[in-house]
Write a protein that holds these residues in place. Structure first.
Motif, PDB file in Angstrom:
ATOM      1  N   ASP A 234      10.243   8.961  -2.950  1.00  0.00           N
ATOM      2  CA  ASP A 234      10.388   9.047  -1.500  1.00  0.00           C
ATOM      3  C   ASP A 234       9.432   8.071  -0.830  1.00  0.00           C
ATOM      4  O   ASP A 234       8.259   7.974  -1.199  1.00  0.00           O
ATOM      5  CB  ASP A 234      10.102  10.462  -1.017  1.00  0.00           C
ATOM      6  N   LEU A 235       9.931   7.368   0.155  1.00  0.00           N
ATOM      7  CA  LEU A 235       9.155   6.391   0.899  1.00  0.00           C
ATOM      8  C   LEU A 235       8.313   7.115   1.942  1.00  0.00           C
ATOM      9  O   LEU A 235       8.835   7.894   2.735  1.00  0.00           O
ATOM     10  CB  LEU A 235      10.116   5.407   1.564  1.00  0.00           C
ATOM     11  N   GLN A 236       7.006   6.856   1.922  1.00  0.00           N
ATOM     12  CA  GLN A 236       6.105   7.532   2.858  1.00  0.00           C
ATOM     13  C   GLN A 236       5.710   6.657   4.034  1.00  0.00           C
ATOM     14  O   GLN A 236       5.812   7.054   5.160  1.00  0.00           O
ATOM     15  CB  GLN A 236       4.835   8.003   2.133  1.00  0.00           C
ATOM     16  N   SER A 237       5.194   5.484   3.762  1.00  0.00           N
ATOM     17  CA  SER A 237       4.755   4.608   4.849  1.00  0.00           C
ATOM     18  C   SER A 237       4.790   3.177   4.356  1.00  0.00           C
ATOM     19  O   SER A 237       4.868   2.914   3.175  1.00  0.00           O
ATOM     20  CB  SER A 237       3.342   4.982   5.309  1.00  0.00           C
ATOM     21  N   GLU A 238       4.688   2.262   5.285  1.00  0.00           N
ATOM     22  CA  GLU A 238       4.755   0.851   4.950  1.00  0.00           C
ATOM     23  C   GLU A 238       3.507   0.151   5.477  1.00  0.00           C
ATOM     24  O   GLU A 238       3.036   0.430   6.571  1.00  0.00           O
ATOM     25  CB  GLU A 238       5.995   0.236   5.601  1.00  0.00           C
ATOM     26  N   ARG A 239       2.998  -0.772   4.656  1.00  0.00           N
ATOM     27  CA  ARG A 239       1.907  -1.638   5.082  1.00  0.00           C
ATOM     28  C   ARG A 239       2.377  -3.058   4.855  1.00  0.00           C
ATOM     29  O   ARG A 239       2.890  -3.373   3.799  1.00  0.00           O
ATOM     30  CB  ARG A 239       0.643  -1.395   4.261  1.00  0.00           C
ATOM     31  N   THR A 240       2.185  -3.911   5.800  1.00  0.00           N
ATOM     32  CA  THR A 240       2.622  -5.293   5.633  1.00  0.00           C
ATOM     33  C   THR A 240       1.560  -6.075   4.899  1.00  0.00           C
ATOM     34  O   THR A 240       0.376  -5.750   4.929  1.00  0.00           O
ATOM     35  CB  THR A 240       2.909  -5.960   6.995  1.00  0.00           C
ATOM     36  N   GLY A 241       2.011  -7.132   4.229  1.00  0.00           N
ATOM     37  CA  GLY A 241       1.108  -7.983   3.478  1.00  0.00           C
ATOM     38  C   GLY A 241       0.798  -7.425   2.118  1.00  0.00           C
ATOM     39  O   GLY A 241       1.072  -6.271   1.819  1.00  0.00           O
ATOM     40  N   SER A 242       0.236  -8.258   1.279  1.00  0.00           N
ATOM     41  CA  SER A 242      -0.141  -7.843  -0.067  1.00  0.00           C
ATOM     42  C   SER A 242      -1.570  -7.364  -0.071  1.00  0.00           C
ATOM     43  O   SER A 242      -2.434  -7.965   0.561  1.00  0.00           O
ATOM     44  CB  SER A 242       0.004  -8.987  -1.063  1.00  0.00           C
ATOM     45  N   SER A 243      -1.801  -6.289  -0.773  1.00  0.00           N
ATOM     46  CA  SER A 243      -3.145  -5.739  -0.886  1.00  0.00           C
ATOM     47  C   SER A 243      -3.516  -5.694  -2.348  1.00  0.00           C
ATOM     48  O   SER A 243      -2.661  -5.510  -3.198  1.00  0.00           O
ATOM     49  CB  SER A 243      -3.197  -4.317  -0.329  1.00  0.00           C
ATOM     50  N   PRO A 244      -4.794  -5.811  -2.663  1.00  0.00           N
ATOM     51  CA  PRO A 244      -5.180  -5.652  -4.069  1.00  0.00           C
ATOM     52  C   PRO A 244      -4.977  -4.219  -4.497  1.00  0.00           C
ATOM     53  O   PRO A 244      -4.886  -3.321  -3.678  1.00  0.00           O
ATOM     54  CB  PRO A 244      -6.658  -6.035  -4.079  1.00  0.00           C
ATOM     55  N   ASN A 245      -4.883  -4.025  -5.839  1.00  0.00           N
ATOM     56  CA  ASN A 245      -4.718  -2.659  -6.367  1.00  0.00           C
ATOM     57  C   ASN A 245      -5.749  -1.818  -5.775  1.00  0.00           C
ATOM     58  O   ASN A 245      -6.103  -0.839  -5.713  1.00  0.00           O
ATOM     59  CB  ASN A 245      -4.807  -2.637  -7.883  1.00  0.00           C
TER      60      ASN A 245
ATOM     61  N   CYS B 237       3.034   6.487  -6.133  1.00  0.00           N
ATOM     62  CA  CYS B 237       2.449   5.188  -6.445  1.00  0.00           C
ATOM     63  C   CYS B 237       2.617   4.278  -5.237  1.00  0.00           C
ATOM     64  O   CYS B 237       3.161   4.685  -4.207  1.00  0.00           O
ATOM     65  CB  CYS B 237       3.127   4.573  -7.668  1.00  0.00           C
ATOM     66  N   GLN B 238       2.172   3.066  -5.400  1.00  0.00           N
ATOM     67  CA  GLN B 238       2.427   2.004  -4.429  1.00  0.00           C
ATOM     68  C   GLN B 238       3.521   1.124  -5.011  1.00  0.00           C
ATOM     69  O   GLN B 238       3.521   0.833  -6.206  1.00  0.00           O
ATOM     70  CB  GLN B 238       1.174   1.158  -4.208  1.00  0.00           C
ATOM     71  N   MET B 239       4.464   0.721  -4.179  1.00  0.00           N
ATOM     72  CA  MET B 239       5.518  -0.211  -4.572  1.00  0.00           C
ATOM     73  C   MET B 239       5.341  -1.465  -3.735  1.00  0.00           C
ATOM     74  O   MET B 239       5.073  -1.374  -2.529  1.00  0.00           O
ATOM     75  CB  MET B 239       6.902   0.380  -4.292  1.00  0.00           C
ATOM     76  N   GLU B 240       5.488  -2.614  -4.374  1.00  0.00           N
ATOM     77  CA  GLU B 240       5.391  -3.878  -3.660  1.00  0.00           C
ATOM     78  C   GLU B 240       6.703  -4.637  -3.841  1.00  0.00           C
ATOM     79  O   GLU B 240       7.163  -4.839  -4.962  1.00  0.00           O
ATOM     80  CB  GLU B 240       4.232  -4.697  -4.208  1.00  0.00           C
ATOM     81  N   GLN B 241       7.294  -5.022  -2.707  1.00  0.00           N
ATOM     82  CA  GLN B 241       8.555  -5.742  -2.743  1.00  0.00           C
ATOM     83  C   GLN B 241       8.632  -6.638  -1.512  1.00  0.00           C
ATOM     84  O   GLN B 241       8.342  -6.199  -0.398  1.00  0.00           O
ATOM     85  CB  GLN B 241       9.735  -4.774  -2.780  1.00  0.00           C
ATOM     86  N   MET B 242       9.024  -7.882  -1.711  1.00  0.00           N
ATOM     87  CA  MET B 242       9.159  -8.861  -0.628  1.00  0.00           C
ATOM     88  C   MET B 242       7.895  -8.977   0.217  1.00  0.00           C
ATOM     89  O   MET B 242       7.947  -9.059   1.440  1.00  0.00           O
ATOM     90  CB  MET B 242      10.367  -8.520   0.254  1.00  0.00           C
ATOM     91  N   GLY B 243       6.741  -8.965  -0.457  1.00  0.00           N
ATOM     92  CA  GLY B 243       5.476  -9.126   0.245  1.00  0.00           C
ATOM     93  C   GLY B 243       5.018  -7.903   1.017  1.00  0.00           C
ATOM     94  O   GLY B 243       4.019  -7.955   1.722  1.00  0.00           O
ATOM     95  N   ARG B 244       5.734  -6.799   0.891  1.00  0.00           N
ATOM     96  CA  ARG B 244       5.356  -5.559   1.576  1.00  0.00           C
ATOM     97  C   ARG B 244       4.919  -4.530   0.554  1.00  0.00           C
ATOM     98  O   ARG B 244       5.444  -4.471  -0.544  1.00  0.00           O
ATOM     99  CB  ARG B 244       6.530  -4.984   2.359  1.00  0.00           C
ATOM    100  N   ARG B 245       3.997  -3.704   0.960  1.00  0.00           N
ATOM    101  CA  ARG B 245       3.502  -2.634   0.100  1.00  0.00           C
ATOM    102  C   ARG B 245       3.917  -1.300   0.713  1.00  0.00           C
ATOM    103  O   ARG B 245       3.742  -1.075   1.904  1.00  0.00           O
ATOM    104  CB  ARG B 245       1.983  -2.737   0.007  1.00  0.00           C
ATOM    105  N   PHE B 246       4.463  -0.428  -0.120  1.00  0.00           N
ATOM    106  CA  PHE B 246       4.971   0.865   0.328  1.00  0.00           C
ATOM    107  C   PHE B 246       4.272   1.987  -0.435  1.00  0.00           C
ATOM    108  O   PHE B 246       4.062   1.875  -1.642  1.00  0.00           O
ATOM    109  CB  PHE B 246       6.474   0.971   0.052  1.00  0.00           C
ATOM    110  N   THR B 247       3.965   3.055   0.254  1.00  0.00           N
ATOM    111  CA  THR B 247       3.423   4.253  -0.378  1.00  0.00           C
ATOM    112  C   THR B 247       4.581   5.192  -0.660  1.00  0.00           C
ATOM    113  O   THR B 247       5.422   5.427   0.212  1.00  0.00           O
ATOM    114  CB  THR B 247       2.400   4.940   0.544  1.00  0.00           C
ATOM    115  N   THR B 248       4.616   5.720  -1.881  1.00  0.00           N
ATOM    116  CA  THR B 248       5.700   6.618  -2.260  1.00  0.00           C
ATOM    117  C   THR B 248       5.138   7.948  -2.751  1.00  0.00           C
ATOM    118  O   THR B 248       3.968   8.044  -3.132  1.00  0.00           O
ATOM    119  CB  THR B 248       6.581   6.014  -3.367  1.00  0.00           C
ATOM    120  N   SER B 249       6.003   8.948  -2.755  1.00  0.00           N
ATOM    121  CA  SER B 249       5.613  10.263  -3.258  1.00  0.00           C
ATOM    122  C   SER B 249       6.834  10.933  -3.879  1.00  0.00           C
ATOM    123  O   SER B 249       7.938  10.392  -3.839  1.00  0.00           O
ATOM    124  CB  SER B 249       5.046  11.129  -2.129  1.00  0.00           C
TER     125      SER B 249
END
Length: 129
Positions: A118-129, A72-84
């Motif tokens: 597991d954390l895959q990658s990080e994207r800064t900023g908030s993105s829509p679903n 899924c995508q996780m959002e925390q502290m204005g950052r969006r993370f891709t997980t697996s």
């Protein structure tokens, strides 16, 4: 309680969860509906993964959805993370990923499980679903 969370608590907590740790938002897709959902949770991020205590039991929709989707995508502290690689584990497996300040409280709480992602990658900023 799940219904109350879905219609009352989640809409209130969602905006706060995006910017106030240890809250976070799980962005997931419904297993059968294909709809996008955003669920506020307590989540702790380490260098390599997220751990989410399953305070309402193992049979919650957000967990079932991310297990089926394999992440899924996780959002925390204005950052969006891709997980697996989501998996439900017991306290002993989750303990090393929990901050030391909360480990004893979670040990005593004896929750039914924890989701490790597991954390895959990080994207800064908030993105829509």
């Amino acid at each position: 309680m799940r219904h109350v969370n879905r219609v009352l608590t989640n809409p209130i907590m969602g905006p706060l969860a995006r910017v106030m740790p240890p809250l976070a938002v799980v962005h997931h897709v419904g297993r059968t509906s294909g709809r996008n959902y955003s669920t506020p949770v307590v989540a702790f991020r380490s260098r390599e993964r997220f751990v989410i205590p399953m305070t309402y039991g193992r049979d919650v929709d957000w967990a079932r959805n991310i297990l089926k989707a394999h992440g899924c995508q996780m959002e925390q502290m204005g950052r969006r993370f891709t997980t697996s690689n989501p998996r439900v584990v017991d306290f002993d497996a989750a303990e090393p990923e929990l901050p030391s300040a909360v480990r004893e409280a979670f040990r005593i709480a004896d929750l039914p499980g924890y989701v490790l992602l597991d954390l895959q990658s990080e994207r800064t900023g908030s993105s829509p679903n």
